[in-house]
Design an enzyme around this catalytic site. Structure first.
Site, PDB file in Angstrom:
ATOM      1  N   ASP A  63       2.119 -45.039   4.645  1.00 46.56           N
ATOM      2  CA  ASP A  63       1.377 -46.256   4.356  1.00 46.56           C
ATOM      3  C   ASP A  63       0.555 -46.551   5.606  1.00 46.56           C
ATOM      4  O   ASP A  63       1.095 -46.985   6.623  1.00 46.56           O
ATOM      5  CB  ASP A  63       2.342 -47.403   4.051  1.00 46.56           C
ATOM      6  N   VAL A  64      -0.747 -46.313   5.532  1.00 47.05           N
ATOM      7  CA  VAL A  64      -1.571 -46.405   6.735  1.00 47.05           C
ATOM      8  C   VAL A  64      -1.673 -47.822   7.274  1.00 47.05           C
ATOM      9  O   VAL A  64      -2.069 -48.018   8.432  1.00 47.05           O
ATOM     10  CB  VAL A  64      -2.987 -45.842   6.503  1.00 47.05           C
ATOM     11  N   TYR A 154     -13.626 -55.912  -0.949  1.00 50.64           N
ATOM     12  CA  TYR A 154     -13.997 -54.523  -0.665  1.00 50.64           C
ATOM     13  C   TYR A 154     -15.292 -54.456   0.148  1.00 50.64           C
ATOM     14  O   TYR A 154     -15.401 -53.689   1.117  1.00 50.64           O
ATOM     15  CB  TYR A 154     -14.149 -53.780  -1.995  1.00 50.64           C
ATOM     16  N   LYS A 158     -15.621 -52.853   3.838  1.00 50.99           N
ATOM     17  CA  LYS A 158     -16.492 -51.712   4.099  1.00 50.99           C
ATOM     18  C   LYS A 158     -17.596 -52.046   5.099  1.00 50.99           C
ATOM     19  O   LYS A 158     -18.039 -51.181   5.868  1.00 50.99           O
ATOM     20  CB  LYS A 158     -17.075 -51.193   2.779  1.00 50.99           C
TER      21      LYS A 158
END
Length: 253
Positions: A63-64, A154, A158
């Site tokens: 799980d990053v 999102y 980003k």
């Protein structure tokens, strides 16, 4: 590239889609690749594709967004493949909704996977790159960074990846480490299929509608993005850092 100076690459979110295509491409370029994803078992297909072509790869579950797991994962890569000098921060999730419907969890999950994940993985890997005097960090942004209805979380994440990338380039350049971002446009993946479902369109119709608005008159494939990432990851990109490359079939306004 000989086996004695083989680069070791970590690609996050590499079980499928852009991540899987990137892992396969980097292996073809001569890297030993750690195929990292939340579900280690899901990485099996990517690893098998690489090893079937004579490459070297391992599957790593992580799980990053969890810094302890990230450190453990990188330590495992060091032990099994060697110190990583290429890192592709590709892991991502969608929790799309209009602002007034978006929950705290929708916001936090997207921020944690994209931004926190890139941060903790880069922090865990940079020490090995500094020691090697060589490093390539490639972060996945998106055309959504320019704004996209229903994706306030999102889009913000980003866009944040671009600022993160430029700052890494300034901090780490003196150690021989470059940092760049790739920002895909419409790419055929499970994530774009999920977007089609969200807006109530069949995926084929969704792709056709997107292609009609793209100058090259087609939608993108994961391999299109993998090619750009491979360039930023290679020896020839040593004087290219802090850049954002849109892989979108044309200019974006």
């Amino acid at each position: 590239m000989s086996t004695t100076d083989q680069r070791v690459a970590i690609v996050t979110g590499a079980a499928r889609g852009i991540g899987a295509a990137t892992a396969v491409r980097l292996a073809a370029e001569g890297c030993a690749v750690a195929v990292l994803d939340l579900d280690e078992a899901a990485c099996k297909e990517t690893v098998e594709k690489i090893t079937a072509e004579g490459g070297s790869a391992i599957a790593v579950g992580c799980d990053v967004s969890d810094s302890a797991q990230a450190e453990t994962a990188v330590a495992r890569v060091v032990g099994e493949l060697g110190p990583p000098t290429v890192l592709v921060n590709n892991a991502g999730v969608l929790r799309d909704n209009l602002l007034f419907k978006m929950s705290d969890a929708d916001w936090d999950t997207v921020m944690n996977v994209h931004l926190r994940g890139a941060f903790v993985m880069s922090r865990a890997c940079q020490k090995h790159m500094v020691d090697a005097g060589f490093g390539r960090i490639v972060n996945l942004s998106s055309s959504s960074a320019l704004g996209n209805r229903g994706q306030v979380n999102y889009a913000a994440a980003k866009a944040g990846m671009q600022g993160f990338t430029k700052t890494l380039a300034k901090e780490l350049g003196k150690f021989g480490i470059t940092a760049n971002a790739v920002a895909p446009g419409f790419i055929v993946t499970d994530m774009t299929a999920a977007t089609a479902e969200r807006v109530g369109m069949g995926f084929e119709d969704f792709q056709a509608a997107a292609a009609s608005q793209i100058p090259v008159q087609r939608v993108g494939r994961p391999e299109d993005v993998a090619g750009a990432i491979a360039f930023f990851s290679g020896e020839d990109a040593g004087f290219v850092s802090g850049q954002v490359l849109y892989v979108a079939g044309g200019p974006l306004n």
